[in-house]
Design a protein around this motif. Structure first.
Motif, PDB file in Angstrom:
ATOM      1  N   CYS A 139      38.879 -11.961  -5.636  1.00 29.09           N
ATOM      2  CA  CYS A 139      38.971 -10.516  -5.422  1.00 29.09           C
ATOM      3  C   CYS A 139      40.159  -9.952  -6.203  1.00 29.09           C
ATOM      4  O   CYS A 139      41.278 -10.478  -6.123  1.00 29.09           O
ATOM      5  N   VAL A 140      39.917  -8.880  -6.962  1.00 28.88           N
ATOM      6  CA  VAL A 140      40.973  -8.245  -7.749  1.00 28.88           C
ATOM      7  C   VAL A 140      40.921  -6.735  -7.557  1.00 28.88           C
ATOM      8  O   VAL A 140      39.907  -6.180  -7.133  1.00 28.88           O
ATOM      9  N   ARG A 141      42.031  -6.086  -7.886  1.00 23.12           N
ATOM     10  CA  ARG A 141      42.091  -4.625  -7.824  1.00 23.12           C
ATOM     11  C   ARG A 141      42.346  -4.086  -9.216  1.00 23.12           C
ATOM     12  O   ARG A 141      43.270  -4.541  -9.900  1.00 23.12           O
ATOM     13  N   ILE A 142      41.528  -3.135  -9.639  1.00 19.58           N
ATOM     14  CA  ILE A 142      41.656  -2.514 -10.957  1.00 19.58           C
ATOM     15  C   ILE A 142      41.982  -1.032 -10.759  1.00 19.58           C
ATOM     16  O   ILE A 142      41.208  -0.293 -10.144  1.00 19.58           O
ATOM     17  N   VAL A 143      43.141  -0.617 -11.281  1.00 22.14           N
ATOM     18  CA  VAL A 143      43.587   0.773 -11.156  1.00 22.14           C
ATOM     19  C   VAL A 143      43.245   1.490 -12.458  1.00 22.14           C
ATOM     20  O   VAL A 143      43.795   1.187 -13.513  1.00 22.14           O
ATOM     21  N   HIS A 144      42.311   2.433 -12.372  1.00 23.99           N
ATOM     22  CA  HIS A 144      41.908   3.191 -13.562  1.00 23.99           C
ATOM     23  C   HIS A 144      42.390   4.625 -13.525  1.00 23.99           C
ATOM     24  O   HIS A 144      42.287   5.361 -14.516  1.00 23.99           O
ATOM     25  N   GLY A 145      42.904   5.080 -12.409  1.00 25.28           N
ATOM     26  CA  GLY A 145      43.384   6.448 -12.287  1.00 25.28           C
ATOM     27  C   GLY A 145      42.274   7.415 -11.914  1.00 25.28           C
ATOM     28  O   GLY A 145      41.088   7.085 -11.962  1.00 25.28           O
ATOM     29  N   LYS A 146      42.686   8.620 -11.542  1.00 33.17           N
ATOM     30  CA  LYS A 146      41.726   9.636 -11.114  1.00 33.17           C
ATOM     31  C   LYS A 146      41.411  10.646 -12.205  1.00 33.17           C
ATOM     32  O   LYS A 146      40.652  11.599 -11.982  1.00 33.17           O
TER      33      LYS A 146
END
Length: 228
Positions: free
Chosen positions: A168-175
């Motif tokens: 499990c990973v978290r990817i932050v792409h922004g809003k």
């Protein structure tokens, strides 16, 4: 008595004058001797004598041993355009193969377009992801990257995580608030890329405490563990 004193002083002065005269005569003799031995002004020396003297001085000289030297020529630099192409080729990985930036994926998404579950995974996988059933073992922040850079970074990141057994990973792409026209470019692109990766079983928009609409929780297939 007085006459004797005067006579003694005269003798002393006469002796001193005589000594001075002798010194001047000796000096004159030395000067004359030097003039006889010195060459006349402007006279040239014999070239044969000079050559003989040079040869005598060179008899004790040893030639310097020549050491072989390697010549290093500068490597020509490629043109700027070629350097940029090479850089892109170095950063591209096998993970990019078969993954494009386009394609309609709306019909593949669920939960109002915020989640995705592959056909061979349990239907509630995305919901369980959002509920925290799997804890994120790694995170990638795509802020500040262009589309091509973000694609390379994300796909390489997923491959590396699976290689090390991280599910499990978290990817932050922004809003998308900082994008031109406030359009969430990377938000849509990230979903498009993830759908095309067979290693991705599911993804879901992260809960608010973990980034909300600006991040995704991604579940990868179970790997065999770190490669040796």
């Amino acid at each position: 008595m007085r006459g004797n004193k005067v006579g003694a002083a005269d003798l002393k002065r006469l002796k001193k004058d005589l000594q001075a005269e002798q010194e001047r005569a000796a000096l004159a003799q030395r000067v004359a001797a030097l003039k006889k031995t010195a060459p006349a002004p402007g006279a040239d020396t014999d070239p044969a004598d000079d050559m003989a003297a040079f040869r005598r001085s060179m008899q004790t000289v040893k030639p310097i041993r020549q050491v072989a030297r390697a010549e290093h020529k500068p490597v020509p630099q490629p043109a700027p355009a070629l350097r940029r192409a090479n850089a892109l080729g170095e950063t591209a990985t096998r993970a990019d193969a078969g993954v494009s930036d386009g394609g309609e994926i709306t019909h593949l998404l669920s939960e109002g377009g915020t989640a995705f579950v592959r056909g061979d995974a349990a239907p509630d996988t995305a919901r369980n992801l959002r509920r925290g059933q799997w804890r994120a073992g790694a995170e990638l922040d795509l802020h500040g990257l262009r589309v091509e850079q973000a694609r390379h970074a994300m796909l390489s990141f997923l491959d590396e995580c699976q290689e090390h057994g991280i599910r499990c990973v978290r990817i932050v792409h922004g809003k998308g608030y900082g994008s031109q026209g406030l359009e969430p470019v990377l938000k849509d692109k990230a979903r498009t890329w993830l759908v095309q990766k067979n290693e991705v079983l599911a993804f879901s928009e992260a809960p608010e405490r973990e980034g909300g609409a600006g991040a995704l929780l991604v579940l990868l297939r179970q790997s065999e563990g770190p490669r040796k």
